[in-house]
Scaffold this motif. Structure first.
Motif, PDB file in Angstrom:
ATOM      1  N   LYS A  27       0.825  -1.209   0.000  1.00 27.85           N
ATOM      2  CA  LYS A  27       0.000   0.000   0.000  1.00 27.85           C
ATOM      3  C   LYS A  27       0.861   1.262   0.000  1.00 27.85           C
ATOM      4  O   LYS A  27       0.496   2.275  -0.608  1.00 27.85           O
ATOM      5  CB  LYS A  27      -0.928  -0.002   1.216  1.00 27.85           C
ATOM      6  N   ALA A  28       2.004   1.168   0.635  1.00 26.70           N
ATOM      7  CA  ALA A  28       2.895   2.327   0.708  1.00 26.70           C
ATOM      8  C   ALA A  28       3.488   2.687  -0.653  1.00 26.70           C
ATOM      9  O   ALA A  28       3.981   3.806  -0.852  1.00 26.70           O
ATOM     10  CB  ALA A  28       4.016   2.052   1.707  1.00 26.70           C
ATOM     11  N   GLN A  29       3.435   1.756  -1.611  1.00 22.63           N
ATOM     12  CA  GLN A  29       3.992   2.019  -2.945  1.00 22.63           C
ATOM     13  C   GLN A  29       3.097   2.922  -3.785  1.00 22.63           C
ATOM     14  O   GLN A  29       3.532   3.452  -4.814  1.00 22.63           O
ATOM     15  CB  GLN A  29       4.219   0.697  -3.685  1.00 22.63           C
ATOM     16  N   GLY A  30       1.837   3.074  -3.374  1.00 19.11           N
ATOM     17  CA  GLY A  30       0.917   3.943  -4.112  1.00 19.11           C
ATOM     18  C   GLY A  30       0.632   3.461  -5.520  1.00 19.11           C
ATOM     19  O   GLY A  30       0.593   4.250  -6.470  1.00 19.11           O
ATOM     20  N   LEU A  31       0.425   2.152  -5.679  1.00 15.65           N
ATOM     21  CA  LEU A  31       0.184   1.577  -7.000  1.00 15.65           C
ATOM     22  C   LEU A  31      -1.141   2.060  -7.591  1.00 15.65           C
ATOM     23  O   LEU A  31      -2.115   2.276  -6.868  1.00 15.65           O
ATOM     24  CB  LEU A  31       0.178   0.048  -6.916  1.00 15.65           C
ATOM     25  N   LYS A  32      -1.161   2.198  -8.910  1.00 13.68           N
ATOM     26  CA  LYS A  32      -2.398   2.519  -9.638  1.00 13.68           C
ATOM     27  C   LYS A  32      -2.396   1.704 -10.922  1.00 13.68           C
ATOM     28  O   LYS A  32      -2.045   2.197 -12.000  1.00 13.68           O
ATOM     29  CB  LYS A  32      -2.487   4.020  -9.944  1.00 13.68           C
ATOM     30  N   ALA A 366      -5.174  -1.588  -2.307  1.00 14.92           N
ATOM     31  CA  ALA A 366      -3.726  -1.426  -2.450  1.00 14.92           C
ATOM     32  C   ALA A 366      -3.338  -0.904  -3.836  1.00 14.92           C
ATOM     33  O   ALA A 366      -2.144  -0.793  -4.135  1.00 14.92           O
ATOM     34  CB  ALA A 366      -3.028  -2.748  -2.175  1.00 14.92           C
ATOM     35  N   GLY A 367      -4.325  -0.603  -4.689  1.00 14.20           N
ATOM     36  CA  GLY A 367      -4.018   0.064  -5.943  1.00 14.20           C
ATOM     37  C   GLY A 367      -4.069  -0.772  -7.192  1.00 14.20           C
ATOM     38  O   GLY A 367      -3.639  -0.322  -8.256  1.00 14.20           O
ATOM     39  N   VAL A 368      -4.616  -1.998  -7.126  1.00 11.07           N
ATOM     40  CA  VAL A 368      -4.739  -2.839  -8.315  1.00 11.07           C
ATOM     41  C   VAL A 368      -6.212  -3.186  -8.526  1.00 11.07           C
ATOM     42  O   VAL A 368      -6.834  -3.844  -7.678  1.00 11.07           O
ATOM     43  CB  VAL A 368      -3.908  -4.131  -8.197  1.00 11.07           C
TER      44      VAL A 368
END
Length: 424
Positions: A27-32, A366-368
């Protein structure tokens, strides 16, 4: 590694803490990242950029000006190209616009409003139903639901729909008017119909006279690991006197450009005549310049096949990455199962019952973005809440690597949470 499903409550609690820490790191990676649909990546679309400059003239072989009105059902050279590719006589082919889904919707609407071959319109049939092999293609189900047709789920095996169920349902109820079929590399399971399945579909004697097989051969040339032959559904139906039963669809959406490809419908000559009667009112003709562009670019069916080999080579590393990661991260855990497809666009995974929605929700947080849980079933109701469709094609290799590792983590998290709930 010990099966997660066999762990004690204490072991599960310890694993849950470890997984949560890994999840917070993701989550800290800021995935999109978007894996929600089977879209071609830009690198795949680049393989046919030659289409953009292929049109050096706007006249057909007969001298027709393709910029103008006319030619309702497709220029002859486009019909010939698809006839050679699909082994269907040109006189049975209609070349439409860019969307085969559009052609399917239109045909379903014609059947609803006008009926076919002297049978009454489907809208006048009480309790009309359609057979839906599940898990299956969500947009097929959306079309059926939009028409107000009741959808009947049918189990899918590696050989296609469970034909015992199909034959029983079609024989017992005249209101069962058809079935959706994706006969090669089906969405999402990758099932490939055997000769026996094709024969049984074509030869059913105890079905409604206007029973229709919507034969969506969307992935008929999309071989990745193995080229799979498909028995000719028209010839099988002709041998049984059921040629009118078949409504065949195909497109170049994932061969050239999804937004600017060509869609094809094929049917018996009597069905084609009936369809064209209504099309004459609906349109003066589809985009002939685009038809001519595809003909000039590919020239032959063999050139399309050669292009698809290049496409398979481009997609294989992505499928390898997903399948290898699933095995490394989930193999032997008891938390998931999946089947390696021979081609197509998807990999289907089953979580433990009751875990698909939670898995997809974890991934989204988490961005996926994944395909919605339940989307592969009629009314979006997966009875086990377990099936998830993985679409590897759109992300870059780097994005896909992150996305599939996160996805596997989410499968573990939801599975461990479910096992702990069961243990109280």
């Amino acid at each position: 590694m010990k099966k997660v499903t066999e762990m004690t409550k204490e072991e599960l609690l310890e694993l849950q803490k470890e997984l949560q820490k890994q999840y917070e790191d993701f989550k800290a990676q800021g995935l999109k990242l978007d894996m929600s649909r089977g879209k071609p990546a830009a690198a795949q679309l680049d393989l046919t950029n030659g289409l953009l400059t292929a049109l050096d003239d706007y006249h057909t072989e007969s001298g027709l000006d393709a910029r103008n009105y006319g030619v309702l059902d497709g220029i002859p050279e486009a019909k010939r190209l698809f006839s050679d590719l699909l082994d269907i006589p040109a006189e049975k082919i209609i070349v439409g616009g860019s969307s085969s889904l559009n052609l399917m919707y239109d045909e379903m609407m014609r059947l609803m409003l006008f009926g076919t071959q002297g049978e009454k319109p489907w809208k006048d049939v009480k309790g009309i139903k359609f057979l839906c092999p599940s898990p299956g293609y969500d947009r097929h189900f959306a079309v059926t639901e939009d028409m107000g047709i009741e959808m009947i789920p049918v189990p899918v095996t590696a050989d296609g729909p469970d034909m015992d169920v199909v034959e029983k349902m079609a024989a017992e109820d005249e209101a069962v008017k058809g079935i959706w079929c994706v006969p090669l590399h089906s969405n999402p399971l990758g099932a490939c119909y055997t000769d026996e399945t094709v024969d049984r579909l074509a030869s059913m004697k105890t079905a409604a006279k206007d029973f229709r097989i919507f034969w969506d051969n969307a992935y008929g040339v999309h071989h990745i690991y193995e080229e799979v032959p498909l028995k000719d559904i028209f010839k099988a139906a002709e041998a049984c006197g059921n040629e009118d039963r078949i409504l065949y669809f195909f497109s170049t959406s994932k061969i050239t450009f999804p937004g600017a490809g060509l869609a094809v419908m094929a049917a018996s000559e009597s069905n084609v005549a009936e369809i064209k009667k209504h099309m004459t009112v609906q349109t003066i003709g589809y985009d002939k310049l685009n038809q001519l562009r595809h003909v000039k670019y590919f020239k032959t069916a063999d050139n399309i096949r050669a292009h698809m080999k290049k496409l398979g080579d481009a997609l294989r590393p992505k499928f390898d990455m997903v399948l290898n990661t699933l095995e490394e991260e989930l193999g032997g855990t008891g938390l998931a199962s999946w089947v390696k497809p021979k081609g197509g666009y998807f990999i289907a995974l089953d979580t433990l019952p009751g875990c698909a929605k939670a898995t997809v929700a974890f991934a989204k947080e988490a961005g996926v973005v994944m395909t919605g849980a339940g989307a592969t079933y009629p009314y979006k109701k997966d009875p086990k809440d377990s099936n998830i469709r993985i679409a590897p094609t759109y992300p870059t290799p780097e994005e896909l690597d992150k996305a599939i590792h996160l996805f596997c983590l989410c499968v573990k998290m939801s599975g461990v949470n479910e096992l702990l709930n069961e243990r109280g």
